[in-house]
Motif scaffolding. Structure first.
Motif, PDB file in Angstrom:
ATOM      1  N   UNK A   1      58.118  54.295  18.075  1.00 16.80           N
ATOM      2  CA  UNK A   1      58.714  55.418  18.790  1.00 16.80           C
ATOM      3  C   UNK A   1      57.675  56.100  19.671  1.00 16.80           C
ATOM      4  N   UNK A   2      58.153  56.729  20.723  1.00 19.13           N
ATOM      5  CA  UNK A   2      57.260  57.481  21.600  1.00 19.13           C
ATOM      6  C   UNK A   2      56.782  58.757  20.915  1.00 19.13           C
TER       7      UNK A   2
ATOM      8  N   UNK B   1      68.681  68.097  19.627  1.00 21.03           N
ATOM      9  CA  UNK B   1      69.547  67.330  20.517  1.00 21.03           C
ATOM     10  C   UNK B   1      68.839  66.126  21.124  1.00 21.03           C
ATOM     11  N   UNK B   2      67.507  66.093  21.035  1.00 22.95           N
ATOM     12  CA  UNK B   2      66.733  65.000  21.624  1.00 22.95           C
ATOM     13  C   UNK B   2      66.417  63.893  20.630  1.00 22.95           C
ATOM     14  N   UNK B   3      66.750  64.114  19.359  1.00 17.13           N
ATOM     15  CA  UNK B   3      66.426  63.129  18.311  1.00 17.13           C
ATOM     16  C   UNK B   3      67.317  61.899  18.456  1.00 17.13           C
ATOM     17  N   UNK B   4      66.693  60.723  18.518  1.00 18.38           N
ATOM     18  CA  UNK B   4      67.440  59.463  18.594  1.00 18.38           C
ATOM     19  C   UNK B   4      67.715  58.882  17.207  1.00 18.38           C
TER      20      UNK B   4
ATOM     21  N   UNK C   1      62.724  60.708  15.112  1.00 22.70           N
ATOM     22  CA  UNK C   1      62.111  59.863  16.142  1.00 22.70           C
ATOM     23  C   UNK C   1      62.769  60.020  17.502  1.00 22.70           C
ATOM     24  N   UNK C   2      61.932  59.861  18.540  1.00 14.56           N
ATOM     25  CA  UNK C   2      62.397  59.848  19.929  1.00 14.56           C
ATOM     26  C   UNK C   2      61.794  58.625  20.601  1.00 14.56           C
ATOM     27  N   UNK C   3      62.613  57.876  21.324  1.00 16.97           N
ATOM     28  CA  UNK C   3      62.154  56.675  22.020  1.00 16.97           C
ATOM     29  C   UNK C   3      62.161  56.902  23.524  1.00 16.97           C
ATOM     30  N   UNK C   4      61.282  56.201  24.227  1.00 16.83           N
ATOM     31  CA  UNK C   4      61.154  56.392  25.668  1.00 16.83           C
ATOM     32  C   UNK C   4      61.893  55.302  26.427  1.00 16.83           C
TER      33      UNK C   4
END
Length: 260
Positions: A174-175, A219-222, A183-186
């Motif tokens: 993850x980014x 809201x940004x969590x994948x 986690x957040x991915x790019x």
């Protein structure tokens, strides 16, 4: 709960020989190279991996494949991996090829607790009818073929039954991630990573940037932290180590002309 583990080796220390792994990535994008390298250094073997492809350019899963550590691959793309093709045709490797969308949904279903689902993809082909070579005998013959799958009709359309995929472990990159495992991915690195993270019973994430809980907008969590059990923070050098699979450049313009 702080899920951060000090090193990649510690994060995969309990992965045994013969384990099943869901591994994120697509080509060279979003591949958990550091965790894969840790598995290689541990000497783990006879692995069953579920991934879109099996590494490229001697990176990612190609490291384990070339060392003979992988016994079975469930994926959707062989690509330009010549060693993958060689082992498959030589009967050294069992391979279950799946339509790419079906592979994605089988992983997602596993993470969502859905045991199976019907899809029109593959109806009327060997995907449904059976007979796809899973293992060759090394002499051009088929030693093991895929079985026939159940096909049912809904509203006049035929669908094939596909079973969900759950694995012992999942490795993703993850980014950004926090200590709770969110986690957040790019961009394109998002690919199969969220689906693999959901499918693993124990999911290990290597993150390029580790932040404190609350630093990521919900809201940004994948991938929510409930799907992730361990987090490994990469060094700046590890985070920046990203290969390019193919470079495409234009021919130099002739003197006095302008490229358009």
């Amino acid at each position: 709960m702080d899920k951060v583990v000090a090193t990649a080796l510690e994060a995969v220390a309990d992965v045994p020989d013969g384990a099943s792994l869901a591994v994120g990535g697509f080509g060279l994008s979003g591949v958990p190279n550091v965790l894969v390298q840790a598995l290689y250094e541990r000497g783990v073997t006879a692995l069953s991996v579920v991934s879109n492809n099996c590494g490229a350019m001697e990176s990612g899963l190609a490291v384990l494949l070339s060392a003979g550590r992988i016994a079975r691959v469930t994926g959707s793309y062989i690509g330009a991996n010549k060693e993958f093709a060689r082992q498959y045709l030589a009967g050294e490797l069992e391979v279950e090829m799946i339509p790419q969308g079906t592979l994605a949904e089988r992983l997602r279903a596993g993470g969502a607790g859905i045991p199976a689902f019907y899809t029109p993809a593959g109806v009327g082909t060997q995907v449904a009818d059976g007979g796809l070579p899973w293992r060759y005998d090394g002499e051009g013959g088929v030693a093991l073929a895929s079985p026939r799958k159940e096909v049912r009709e809904f509203d006049g359309v035929e669908y094939v039954l596909e079973h969900a995929i759950r694995t012992d472990f999942a490795l993703v990159r993850a980014a950004k991630g926090d200590r709770h495992g969110n986690l957040v991915f790019h961009r394109s690195a998002r690919n199969f990573n969220p689906l693999s993270a959901m499918a693993g019973r124990i999911t290990v994430a290597e993150v390029e940037e580790l932040v404190e809980p609350g630093a990521i907008d919900p809201d940004a969590v994948h991938v929510p932290g409930i799907f992730v059990q361990r987090v490994v923070a990469l060094t700046p050098e590890q985070a920046a180590d990203k290969m390019i699979e193919r470079r495409t450049v234009s021919a130099p313009a002739a003197k006095g002309t302008v490229n358009r």
